[in-house]
Design an enzyme around this catalytic site. Sequence first.
Site, PDB file in Angstrom:
ATOM      1  N   TYR A   1       0.823  -1.205   0.000  1.00 44.79           N
ATOM      2  CA  TYR A   1       0.000   0.000   0.000  1.00 44.79           C
ATOM      3  C   TYR A   1       0.859   1.259   0.000  1.00 44.79           C
ATOM      4  O   TYR A   1       1.879   1.316   0.680  1.00 44.79           O
ATOM      5  CB  TYR A   1      -0.900   0.025   1.244  1.00 44.79           C
ATOM      6  CG  TYR A   1      -1.779   1.250   1.292  1.00 44.79           C
ATOM      7  CD1 TYR A   1      -2.927   1.316   0.520  1.00 44.79           C
ATOM      8  CD2 TYR A   1      -1.447   2.348   2.080  1.00 44.79           C
ATOM      9  CE1 TYR A   1      -3.719   2.446   0.533  1.00 44.79           C
ATOM     10  CE2 TYR A   1      -2.238   3.473   2.099  1.00 44.79           C
ATOM     11  CZ  TYR A   1      -3.382   3.525   1.324  1.00 44.79           C
ATOM     12  OH  TYR A   1      -4.172   4.645   1.329  1.00 44.79           O
TER      13      TYR A   1
ATOM     14  N   TRP B   1       1.172   5.614  -1.856  1.00 44.36           N
ATOM     15  CA  TRP B   1       0.871   6.558  -2.928  1.00 44.36           C
ATOM     16  C   TRP B   1       1.933   6.605  -4.012  1.00 44.36           C
ATOM     17  O   TRP B   1       1.670   7.099  -5.112  1.00 44.36           O
ATOM     18  CB  TRP B   1       0.661   7.959  -2.345  1.00 44.36           C
ATOM     19  CG  TRP B   1      -0.751   8.219  -1.970  1.00 44.36           C
ATOM     20  CD1 TRP B   1      -1.521   7.480  -1.103  1.00 44.36           C
ATOM     21  CD2 TRP B   1      -1.574   9.287  -2.463  1.00 44.36           C
ATOM     22  NE1 TRP B   1      -2.773   8.045  -1.023  1.00 44.36           N
ATOM     23  CE2 TRP B   1      -2.830   9.157  -1.840  1.00 44.36           C
ATOM     24  CE3 TRP B   1      -1.364  10.341  -3.337  1.00 44.36           C
ATOM     25  CZ2 TRP B   1      -3.880  10.039  -2.082  1.00 44.36           C
ATOM     26  CZ3 TRP B   1      -2.409  11.220  -3.574  1.00 44.36           C
ATOM     27  CH2 TRP B   1      -3.652  11.064  -2.959  1.00 44.36           C
TER      28      TRP B   1
HETATM   29  N1  LIG Z   1      -1.264  18.599   1.794  1.00 48.28           N
HETATM   30  C1  LIG Z   1      -1.709  17.333   1.805  1.00 48.28           C
HETATM   31  N2  LIG Z   1      -2.917  17.039   1.281  1.00 48.28           N
HETATM   32  C2  LIG Z   1      -3.390  15.765   1.340  1.00 48.28           C
HETATM   33  C3  LIG Z   1      -2.623  14.717   1.897  1.00 48.28           C
HETATM   34  C4  LIG Z   1      -1.340  15.049   2.442  1.00 48.28           C
HETATM   35  O1  LIG Z   1      -0.612  14.183   2.954  1.00 48.28           O
HETATM   36  N3  LIG Z   1      -0.927  16.353   2.380  1.00 48.28           N
HETATM   37  N4  LIG Z   1      -3.116  13.436   1.923  1.00 48.28           N
HETATM   38  C5  LIG Z   1      -4.208  13.098   0.997  1.00 48.28           C
HETATM   39  C6  LIG Z   1      -4.880  11.869   1.424  1.00 48.28           C
HETATM   40  S1  LIG Z   1      -4.129  10.372   1.071  1.00 48.28           S
HETATM   41  C7  LIG Z   1      -6.082  11.854   2.010  1.00 48.28           C
HETATM   42  S2  LIG Z   1      -6.823  10.368   2.410  1.00 48.28           S
HETATM   43  C8  LIG Z   1      -6.798  13.091   2.335  1.00 48.28           C
HETATM   44  C9  LIG Z   1      -7.245  13.071   3.792  1.00 48.28           C
HETATM   45  O2  LIG Z   1      -8.367  13.856   3.995  1.00 48.28           O
HETATM   46  P1  LIG Z   1      -8.900  13.989   5.499  1.00 48.28           P
HETATM   47  O3  LIG Z   1      -8.915  12.666   6.144  1.00 48.28           O
HETATM   48  O4  LIG Z   1     -10.157  14.745   5.505  1.00 48.28           O
HETATM   49  O5  LIG Z   1      -7.711  14.887   6.070  1.00 48.28           O
HETATM   50  P2  LIG Z   1      -7.082  15.150   7.496  1.00 48.28           P
HETATM   51  O6  LIG Z   1      -6.149  16.288   7.287  1.00 48.28           O
HETATM   52  O7  LIG Z   1      -6.499  13.924   8.063  1.00 48.28           O
HETATM   53  O8  LIG Z   1      -8.306  15.615   8.374  1.00 48.28           O
HETATM   54  C10 LIG Z   1      -9.074  16.752   8.029  1.00 48.28           C
HETATM   55  C11 LIG Z   1      -9.428  17.535   9.267  1.00 48.28           C
HETATM   56  O9  LIG Z   1     -10.361  16.808  10.063  1.00 48.28           O
HETATM   57  C12 LIG Z   1     -10.314  17.391  11.357  1.00 48.28           C
HETATM   58  N5  LIG Z   1     -10.711  16.419  12.359  1.00 48.28           N
HETATM   59  C13 LIG Z   1      -9.943  15.483  12.943  1.00 48.28           C
HETATM   60  N6  LIG Z   1     -10.656  14.763  13.815  1.00 48.28           N
HETATM   61  C14 LIG Z   1     -11.906  15.270  13.803  1.00 48.28           C
HETATM   62  C15 LIG Z   1     -13.112  14.937  14.514  1.00 48.28           C
HETATM   63  O10 LIG Z   1     -13.181  14.010  15.317  1.00 48.28           O
HETATM   64  N7  LIG Z   1     -14.217  15.678  14.223  1.00 48.28           N
HETATM   65  C16 LIG Z   1     -14.203  16.692  13.322  1.00 48.28           C
HETATM   66  N8  LIG Z   1     -15.346  17.355  13.110  1.00 48.28           N
HETATM   67  N9  LIG Z   1     -13.079  17.027  12.665  1.00 48.28           N
HETATM   68  C17 LIG Z   1     -11.948  16.318  12.892  1.00 48.28           C
HETATM   69  C18 LIG Z   1      -8.875  17.786  11.567  1.00 48.28           C
HETATM   70  O11 LIG Z   1      -8.816  19.072  12.175  1.00 48.28           O
HETATM   71  C19 LIG Z   1      -8.256  17.722  10.195  1.00 48.28           C
HETATM   72  O12 LIG Z   1      -7.490  18.858   9.834  1.00 48.28           O
HETATM   73  O13 LIG Z   1      -5.958  14.233   2.164  1.00 48.28           O
HETATM   74  C20 LIG Z   1      -5.238  14.217   0.931  1.00 48.28           C
HETATM   75  N10 LIG Z   1      -4.615  15.508   0.813  1.00 48.28           N
HETATM   76  N1  LIG Z   2      -1.897   8.807  12.309  1.00 44.02           N
HETATM   77  C1  LIG Z   2      -2.295   8.848  11.034  1.00 44.02           C
HETATM   78  N2  LIG Z   2      -1.710   8.036  10.126  1.00 44.02           N
HETATM   79  C2  LIG Z   2      -2.101   8.073   8.844  1.00 44.02           C
HETATM   80  C3  LIG Z   2      -3.106   8.978   8.411  1.00 44.02           C
HETATM   81  C4  LIG Z   2      -3.717   9.820   9.381  1.00 44.02           C
HETATM   82  O1  LIG Z   2      -4.637  10.614   9.081  1.00 44.02           O
HETATM   83  N3  LIG Z   2      -3.267   9.738  10.674  1.00 44.02           N
HETATM   84  N4  LIG Z   2      -3.478   9.013   7.102  1.00 44.02           N
HETATM   85  C5  LIG Z   2      -3.314   7.780   6.348  1.00 44.02           C
HETATM   86  C6  LIG Z   2      -3.558   7.937   4.923  1.00 44.02           C
HETATM   87  S1  LIG Z   2      -5.056   8.638   4.491  1.00 44.02           S
HETATM   88  C7  LIG Z   2      -2.706   7.475   3.969  1.00 44.02           C
HETATM   89  S2  LIG Z   2      -3.221   7.483   2.334  1.00 44.02           S
HETATM   90  C8  LIG Z   2      -1.390   6.920   4.314  1.00 44.02           C
HETATM   91  C9  LIG Z   2      -0.287   7.322   3.309  1.00 44.02           C
HETATM   92  O2  LIG Z   2       0.786   6.474   3.416  1.00 44.02           O
HETATM   93  P1  LIG Z   2       1.800   6.212   2.196  1.00 44.02           P
HETATM   94  O3  LIG Z   2       1.086   6.321   0.901  1.00 44.02           O
HETATM   95  O4  LIG Z   2       2.535   4.950   2.474  1.00 44.02           O
HETATM   96  O5  LIG Z   2       2.786   7.454   2.358  1.00 44.02           O
HETATM   97  P2  LIG Z   2       3.836   8.108   1.363  1.00 44.02           P
HETATM   98  O6  LIG Z   2       4.702   8.965   2.200  1.00 44.02           O
HETATM   99  O7  LIG Z   2       3.108   8.756   0.236  1.00 44.02           O
HETATM  100  O8  LIG Z   2       4.687   6.863   0.855  1.00 44.02           O
HETATM  101  C10 LIG Z   2       5.037   6.669  -0.481  1.00 44.02           C
HETATM  102  C11 LIG Z   2       6.476   6.168  -0.559  1.00 44.02           C
HETATM  103  O9  LIG Z   2       6.743   5.805  -1.912  1.00 44.02           O
HETATM  104  C12 LIG Z   2       8.037   6.285  -2.273  1.00 44.02           C
HETATM  105  N5  LIG Z   2       8.027   6.435  -3.731  1.00 44.02           N
HETATM  106  C13 LIG Z   2       7.648   7.499  -4.474  1.00 44.02           C
HETATM  107  N6  LIG Z   2       7.757   7.224  -5.780  1.00 44.02           N
HETATM  108  C14 LIG Z   2       8.212   5.954  -5.877  1.00 44.02           C
HETATM  109  C15 LIG Z   2       8.524   5.092  -6.980  1.00 44.02           C
HETATM  110  O10 LIG Z   2       8.353   5.448  -8.129  1.00 44.02           O
HETATM  111  N7  LIG Z   2       8.971   3.843  -6.688  1.00 44.02           N
HETATM  112  C16 LIG Z   2       9.148   3.405  -5.421  1.00 44.02           C
HETATM  113  N8  LIG Z   2       9.597   2.159  -5.232  1.00 44.02           N
HETATM  114  N9  LIG Z   2       8.863   4.199  -4.361  1.00 44.02           N
HETATM  115  C17 LIG Z   2       8.403   5.440  -4.595  1.00 44.02           C
HETATM  116  C18 LIG Z   2       8.186   7.578  -1.519  1.00 44.02           C
HETATM  117  O11 LIG Z   2       9.554   7.936  -1.395  1.00 44.02           O
HETATM  118  C19 LIG Z   2       7.496   7.233  -0.189  1.00 44.02           C
HETATM  119  O12 LIG Z   2       8.410   6.731   0.742  1.00 44.02           O
HETATM  120  O13 LIG Z   2      -1.019   7.347   5.628  1.00 44.02           O
HETATM  121  C20 LIG Z   2      -2.011   7.027   6.602  1.00 44.02           C
HETATM  122  N10 LIG Z   2      -1.501   7.246   7.940  1.00 44.02           N
HETATM  123 MO   LIG Z   3      -5.197   8.703   2.209  1.00 45.17          MO
END
Ligand SMILES: Nc1nc2c(c(=O)[nH]1)N[C@H]1C(S)=C(S)[C@@H](COP(=O)(O)OP(=O)(O)OC[C@H]3O[C@@H](n4cnc5c(=O)[nH]c(N)nc54)[C@H](O)[C@@H]3O)O[C@H]1N2
Ligand SMILES: Nc1nc2c(c(=O)[nH]1)N[C@H]1C(S)=C(S)[C@@H](COP(=O)(O)OP(=O)(O)OC[C@H]3O[C@@H](n4cnc5c(=O)[nH]c(N)nc54)[C@H](O)[C@@H]3O)O[C@H]1N2
Ligand SMILES: [Mo]
Length: 759
Positions: free
Chosen positions: A109, A111
């Site tokens: 898993y 991105w």
């Molecule tokens: N810049 C940036 N953008 C991203 C990502 C990133 O890593 N960086 N990740 C991407 C990915 S993979 C995903 S899945 C999405 C995630 O999208 P989300 O899951 O919506 O993003 P988060 O920033 O984890 O949470 C959004 C907000 O929810 C609020 N929150 C937390 N807990 C609670 C609660 O219990 N109740 C309420 N009402 N609010 C709460 C927090 O203040 C938080 O800032 O974002 C995407 N966009």
């Molecule tokens: N506590 C907490 N934990 C969370 C979340 C949260 O809200 N709270 N959010 C969760 C969510 S929504 C998500 S989606 C996950 C995200 O978790 P991940 O998707 O695992 O996070 P990334 O940092 O995007 O990891 C991608 C990795 O791929 C590597 N990479 C990039 N390009 C390439 C390539 O071409 N080849 C190879 N081999 N590697 C490459 C990058 O260097 C990086 O290390 O985290 C989750 N974890």
């Molecule tokens: Mo995510």
Amino acid sequence: MTEHRPHSSHYGAFHAAHHPGEDRLSLRPDPGDPEPSPLLRNLPAFSRARVDRPYVRRGWLTRGPGPDPERGRDAFVPVEWDEVVPLLARELDRVRTTHGNSAIFGGSYGWGSAGRFHHAQSQVHRFLNHLGGYTRSVNTYSLGASRNLLSHVVGDDRSIVEPTSYLVLAEHTELFVCFGGMPAKNSQVNAGGVSRHTAAGQLRAARARGARFVLVSPLRDDLADDLDAEWIAPLPGTDTALLLALAYVLLVERRYDAAFCATHVTGFDVFRDYVLGGADGVPKTPAWAAAVCGVPADRIAPLAREMAAHRTLVSLSWSLQRAHRGEQPIWAGIALAALLGQIGLPGGGFGHGYGATAGTGAGLLPYGLPTLPQGTNPVPDFIPVARIADLLLRPGESYEYDGQRLTYPDTRLVYWTGGNPFHHHQDLARLRRAFTRPDTVVVHEPFWTATARHADLVLPATTTLEREDLGAARQDPVLIAMHRVAEPRGQARDDYAIFADLAHELGVGEAFTEGRTARQWLAHLYEGWRADLPPEHRPTEDFDAFWRAGRVTLTGRRTRHTLYERFRADPKRHPLATPSGRIELYSATVASFGYDDCPGHPAWLPPPAPDPEFPLWLVANNPATRLHSQLDHGPHSAAAKVAGREPVRVHPEDAAALGLTEGEVVRLRSAVGSCLAAVVLSDALRPGVLQLATGAWFDPSAPEVATCVHGNPNALTADVGTSRLAQGCTGQHTRVAVERLTAPPPPVRAHQPPPIASR
Ligand SMILES: Nc1nc2c(c(=O)[nH]1)N[C@H]1C(S)=C(S)[C@@H](COP(=O)(O)OP(=O)(O)OC[C@H]3O[C@@H](n4cnc5c(=O)[nH]c(N)nc54)[C@H](O)[C@@H]3O)O[C@H]1N2
Ligand SMILES: Nc1nc2c(c(=O)[nH]1)N[C@H]1C(S)=C(S)[C@@H](COP(=O)(O)OP(=O)(O)OC[C@H]3O[C@@H](n4cnc5c(=O)[nH]c(N)nc54)[C@H](O)[C@@H]3O)O[C@H]1N2
Ligand SMILES: [Mo]
């Protein structure tokens, strides 16, 4: 390469030129992008953290495969490509012939990078399928609870994939009530790419037309300042109680849409009975909710009335469900929207994920994009993605999932490309123990992430900038010819090239490559895709013309539509894919599973009683200054650190009570671990709530001081699924204590290479 060439990333399209002598990247955002993302500033990240050549962990090289507590602590031995490829091929062959293919965990898993061909997960899955398959993972960390829940409640995940478009919201919605906000920081990002960032502009347009915004979140910055939102700040994890109380007001004041509920909803009576207290003797009144969530009762009842009186969007963030019993706020939010009776009307109803990505609400192309065929996986075994540590620690044990009883297979080999479980998973100390269990861990990575450091074989992957690819997402209007911008670093190779060599070694080279170079694959995928398109959407450019032009326009994106419109108009002719064809406020299927952690209707399921040792809530949300853990060493991410450590935001009242000062490095401690972080004072938090973003590279180099000395919140979060229904990730929240340090903090070593040894 001084000429600027087109390229793309998950946070924007751009033109770039690399100046190798100065190790500098000159980058120009796509001229068509109205609001290019600041995350692009991380891209010029050339660093010591790069894996420069293949490495094998010393203990694995000397003792051979097997469980090893040294994994993640050991030094690495540099090896040659022509040595490591046969070594790994033999090991893959040993595992599949001795233990069967289910002993290979290839979920992988993560991105990775944008780009349709060098998509790391597609590459590894295709490769492992040619070897006879692997144990896979299902669902995401993003939406673990929702995917399963929505299948029972509304039949599918259209509300996530193709919600009512922003253009429609901007014209019709009068009141946005945003649970978890629509954070501008998150709409920077879209899986696969985004050439136009339009979400913030659409929300401003709605505001300019007179729409009103209510932000429900413990953090004030989850809606942009220019939307003039009212801020309601519940305690984390209590939205379900608030949503039920809003429903209570609608029910007792008869402000709900009885006609809609009679024709489009099933289980209304069960839900009403529960809300009014018939089921458990507890009416879900505003006063009851106020005691749970900390929002004043005298704000809850008026809000319900305002929602009933206006065209209202109940917006539910993804973060709500990435928490203890995360299914419930989503189900309760849909139930509230059903009572309001605006589902299927333009600008009304519910949304799930506006603001979570750039693509949500931007419209969807009515056709697919070029993709690398992955082949078929004959191995039936899978895990819900966030059960990775359990998989490794509990082979042979069974557990429940969405009405099924599953068993963890015995994993001997873990193969990861394009993901960082030591970023994304919870309770990283436990994940470390889990990673000592397999015989072999293989990681392809451009960088020395904590996951690479916990591998036995580390193969240096190119970054996206160092190869050619096709860049596109179904929510965006261009397909980008991603030209190579920089030369591969050191001995880095494309994941495809690595797998091709391994496949040849294992006798399936021709099947894996089909005799094509990477460039030939791009042309093949492009032309095959083009030929299959409906003529009205088919680009006239052949591959060579597309490559020279740097892009083609993708036409037909549906940017103006309303979700559930047809269902609303005629629920008999256009039923939902639920057993009843209606929105299920009571699901007989879910009820039949008999799960007390996810009963047959939305319910308030309180978290375990708080431990007084951990008096504060921590919100561990997605980071504003990077994408997950990617390019954490990049300039934009680095600029937000405080003395090299991840900032934890603390309300000034809490800081005063704890005697903390701005910039001070503190230790956060939870029931499972600890981490260091630097205090940043902010009144944008509800007092009693701290915020520490995910993504600082896990640094366990001084365990006597903290599980992680850099500031990774997953050193603190618990490794527990949302419920038996979905087993989703619950990493968004944990409870913590803050401690002042008595000695100077140890240095952060996360961005330096691990110890390198000779044989
Ligand atoms: N810049 C940036 N953008 C991203 C990502 C990133 O890593 N960086 N990740 C991407 C990915 S993979 C995903 S899945 C999405 C995630 O999208 P989300 O899951 O919506 O993003 P988060 O920033 O984890 O949470 C959004 C907000 O929810 C609020 N929150 C937390 N807990 C609670 C609660 O219990 N109740 C309420 N009402 N609010 C709460 C927090 O203040 C938080 O800032 O974002 C995407 N966009
Ligand atoms: N506590 C907490 N934990 C969370 C979340 C949260 O809200 N709270 N959010 C969760 C969510 S929504 C998500 S989606 C996950 C995200 O978790 P991940 O998707 O695992 O996070 P990334 O940092 O995007 O990891 C991608 C990795 O791929 C590597 N990479 C990039 N390009 C390439 C390539 O071409 N080849 C190879 N081999 N590697 C490459 C990058 O260097 C990086 O290390 O985290 C989750 N974890
Ligand atoms: Mo995510």
